[in-house]
Design a protein around this motif. Structure first.
Motif, short mmCIF file in Angstrom:
data_model
loop_
_atom_site.label_atom_id
_atom_site.label_comp_id
_atom_site.label_asym_id
_atom_site.label_seq_id
_atom_site.Cartn_x
_atom_site.Cartn_y
_atom_site.Cartn_z
N ASN A 141 0.80 -1.09 0.05
CA ASN A 141 -0.12 0.04 0.11
C ASN A 141 1.04 1.33 -0.13
OD1 ASN A 141 -2.07 1.85 0.21
ND2 ASN A 141 -3.24 0.87 1.91
N ASP A 173 1.03 -0.04 -6.70
CA ASP A 173 0.56 -1.17 -5.78
C ASP A 173 0.35 -2.36 -6.77
OD1 ASP A 173 0.53 0.04 -3.51
OD2 ASP A 173 -1.50 0.68 -3.69
N GLY A 178 -2.64 -3.19 -1.69
CA GLY A 178 -2.91 -1.83 -1.52
C GLY A 178 -4.22 -1.03 -2.08
N SER A 274 -3.58 -3.97 2.66
CA SER A 274 -4.56 -4.07 1.57
C SER A 274 -6.00 -3.91 1.81
CB SER A 274 -4.40 -5.33 0.65
OG SER A 274 -3.31 -5.68 0.28
N ASP A 277 -7.61 0.60 3.15
CA ASP A 277 -7.45 1.53 1.99
C ASP A 277 -8.15 2.77 2.00
OD1 ASP A 277 -8.01 2.45 -0.48
OD2 ASP A 277 -8.56 0.73 -1.57
#
Length: 668
Positions: A141, A173, A178, A274, A277
């Motif tokens: 990320n 990413d 990410g 991940s 976000d």
């Protein structure tokens, strides 16, 4: 700074009679069994040729891969007078400018998040381009703004030092991580295909001048070497820090045993980053579907299923094969044609393959190797640098990219070819190549009286017993290494002294050294064992023991006995002795054990560089397990429990360790 000019106490030449005696023994093939003699013969391959790009035939072969056989070695002897300099020119720009998140669309429609940072003035206004670009591809990320300074380098943040010296930086990413769409499969075919499309996208941007340098740490270093091997014309240079070489052998199934220390934590890190976000809040229409994709992938497609398959011993995962070949850059590193600077660590997760990566590239492109006294996290930031004239890592990176991406005369070509920290010496030392041009294989036998000697054992020497418990080494240098260095921040003496880790092991020691010994390269331990169980693990640790009895760990190896088969055509030999075995780790290569029947288990011990000083002892400790490094998959574990391991040391079963020794005079 050469090996011969470092600041340190004088050291003496390795005693020639000992080396000559050892080489004479190796020439006799004194292993007492035809199977061992076969393994200690250099592989015959009519198609094997040495490259003409590097002068000087060597006394070793390379290590093969799944697709290639071992080849005759060549040795670089040029650039012997190279010295380190700190390349640190003035900043060209006062600030940096971060652009809003952008998306790169792959041919299948998957959108990858990209974060662009450009040189700027002091007020943050982007400077007029175009610029050369540093490309970073991460699974961590890279758009999370809180990643700054040293931790940012490991996770994917742009380095302001590089940007302010005139480079755009693009962090992407990889798919399924990410803020990018898709499902993650850790260097799978789809992800690797994406790398080239990302390079295409960078070239098309108005701020890009079309010249790209690849950079990254760990996962980011792996994407670097894989992308470099694709030979896109826009890619001019690569700077991978602690990249993996072989996904199976380096870490996930070292010696055929499952790494339950690092891998679950790593999967968890990628999954958590991940799922955090920021577009979940700023743009739910984009963020929510992406996070749901990542969650489904983690639970049903990749992370959790892969771990469970490894634990229960599923053939496609627990044995070597296509899954691991795809995820092993050494299979394609031979295609790299751009200048590549490789950084590694003596106790890094990928300690095994970092010098192999350099060795694979060096004959076809300019290549350099720097190995520090580091765990994974320490290597990520170049802990302790500058030291012994070796500058900070980002200064070296800038010099490398200025030379090969910008095309400047920055002096990167004149840097030492190989620089390694020498444990026991306390300094970095340089050489013209790895393996060292003067290295020789030195066999030392594990004797029945627990001594370590160049003299082969007699017929009636004693054996030694080791209990087969899967918990050994719970607190050792292995704990720090296989937690990527996290536990190294806790001051546990057992992580720097092997005494506790080897309490249940059989320990073989030389007498106190009469002269200094320098070890530099891969190591092989050929251990004759039998077991009362149906299978066994064989753990080997190499230590430096000082006059006060302090035990400094140097390196170690681990091998499942039933997977002991060796492919001699892919194994590395040195002056006629095998010194780095290639185990197939396939279901067809498995060799069952019969209780009480002696078998030879060749153990690959990861490469090291160390000085065993005069008055110190060299120790080889043999045990049945190394918990932080690996635990057998469940079927193998059940076959290994409640057993007793016998270590043989007689003329018919001559256990030994084969060491890569260079003259101690190279450190003077």
């Amino acid at each position: 700074m050469q090996m011969g000019t470092l600041r340190a106490r004088p050291v003496r030449r390795l005693i020639l009679p000992l080396l000559c005696a050892a080489l004479a023994l190796s020439g006799c093939g004194g292993d007492g069994a035809s199977s061992v003699a076969t393994q200690n013969t250099a592989p015959a391959d009519s198609n094997a040729t040495s490259t003409s790009a590097v002068p000087g035939a060597a006394n070793w072969t390379t290590l093969g891969t799944r697709a290639t056989l071992a080849q005759p070695g060549t040795s670089i002897t040029s650039n012997a007078g190279a010295r380190w300099v700190d390349y640190n020119p003035p900043m060209q720009y006062a600030g940096v400018a971060r652009q809003p998140t952008q998306y790169v669309t792959m041919p299948d429609g998957t959108k990858l998040a990209a974060y662009v940072t450009l040189p700027a003035d002091a007020a943050g206004n982007p400077a007029a381009g175009p610029f050369p670009t540093v490309l970073v591809q991460t699974s961590y990320n890279g758009g999370n703004a809180q990643y700054e300074a040293s931790i940012g380098a490991a996770l994917g943040a742009a380095d302001p030092y590089i940007v302010q010296h005139g480079y755009a930086t693009v962090v992407v990413d990889v798919r399924g991580t990410g803020q990018s769409q898709g499902s993650w499969d850790a260097f799978g075919a789809d992800e690797q295909s994406d790398y080239g499309h990302v390079v295409d996208w960078v070239m098309q941007q108005p701020w890009s001048n079309g010249a790209i340098g690849l950079y990254g740490v760990s996962y980011l270093g792996i994407t670097t070497v894989i992308t470099a091997a694709q030979n896109h014309p826009a890619v001019k240079a690569a700077f991978p820090i602690v990249p993996i070489g072989d996904g199976y052998r380096d870490i996930v199934f070292t010696g055929g045993q499952t790494n339950l220390t690092f891998i679950p934590a790593w999967f968890g890190l990628v999954s958590v980053l991940s799922l955090t976000d920021p577009t979940l809040v700023t743009d739910p229409a984009i963020g929510l579907p992406t996070v749901l994709q990542h969650l489904v992938s983690a639970v049903t497609t990749f992370q959790l299923p892969t771990m469970l398959q490894a634990l229960v011993g599923t053939t496609a995962t627990a044995y070597d094969g296509a899954f691991w070949a795809t995820r092993s850059p050494l299979e394609t590193d031979g295609k790299i044609q751009v200048p590549t600077f490789v950084v590694g660590g003596l106790h890094d997760l990928f300690q095994r393959s970092e010098p192999l990566t350099y060795e694979t590239i060096k004959t076809q492109a300019p290549a350099k190797l720097l190995i520090g006294p580091w765990t994974h996290l320490q290597a990520a930031i170049g802990s302790g640098l500058p030291a012994d004239d070796v500058p900070p890592l980002n200064h070296i990176e800038l010099q490398w990219f200025d030379q090969y991406v910008k095309g400047m005369a920055a002096g990167a070509d004149a840097l030492p070819n190989v620089t390694q920290y020498m444990t026991g010496y306390g300094h970095y030392a340089t050489a013209t190549d790895w393996p060292h041009p003067q290295v020789q294989a030195l066999p030392l036998f594990l004797r029945g009286d627990r001594s370590l000697s160049a003299t082969a054992p007699a017929a009636d020497e004693a054996f030694n017993l080791v209990p087969q418990v899967p918990l050994n080494g719970a607190c050792s240098i292995s704990l720090s290494q296989w937690t990527a260095g996290l536990t190294g921040f806790i001051p546990l003496p057992c992580q720097t002294d092997d005494t506790l880790a080897e309490a249940a092991d059989v320990k073989f020691e030389t007498p106190p050294m009469q002269t200094d010994m320098v070890i530099n390269g891969p190591i092989e331990a050929d251990v004759w064992i039998s077991t009362t169980a149906l299978d066994a693990g064989v753990s080997v640790r190499i230590d430096d023991v000082d006059a006060a009895g302090n035990v400094t760990p140097l390196t170690d190896g681990l091998q499942t006995a039933s997977l002991r088969a060796v492919d001699a055509s892919r194994s590395r030999t040195m002056n006629g002795l095998m010194i780095q075995p290639w185990h197939p780790f396939t279901p067809s290569s498995a060799q069952p054990l019969m209780p009480g029947q002696p078998v030879l288990v060749p153990v690959e011990v990861f490469p090291s560089s160390a000085l065993i000083a005069s008055g110190h002892k060299l120790r080889v400790a043999v045990g049945a397990s190394n918990l932080p490094q690996g635990v057998p998959p469940l079927p193998t574990l059940l076959n290994s429990l409640a057993g007793v391991l016998t270590i043989y040391s007689d003329a018919a079963h001559p256990s030994k360790v084969v060491l890569p020794v260079v003259p101690a005079s190279v450190l003077q």
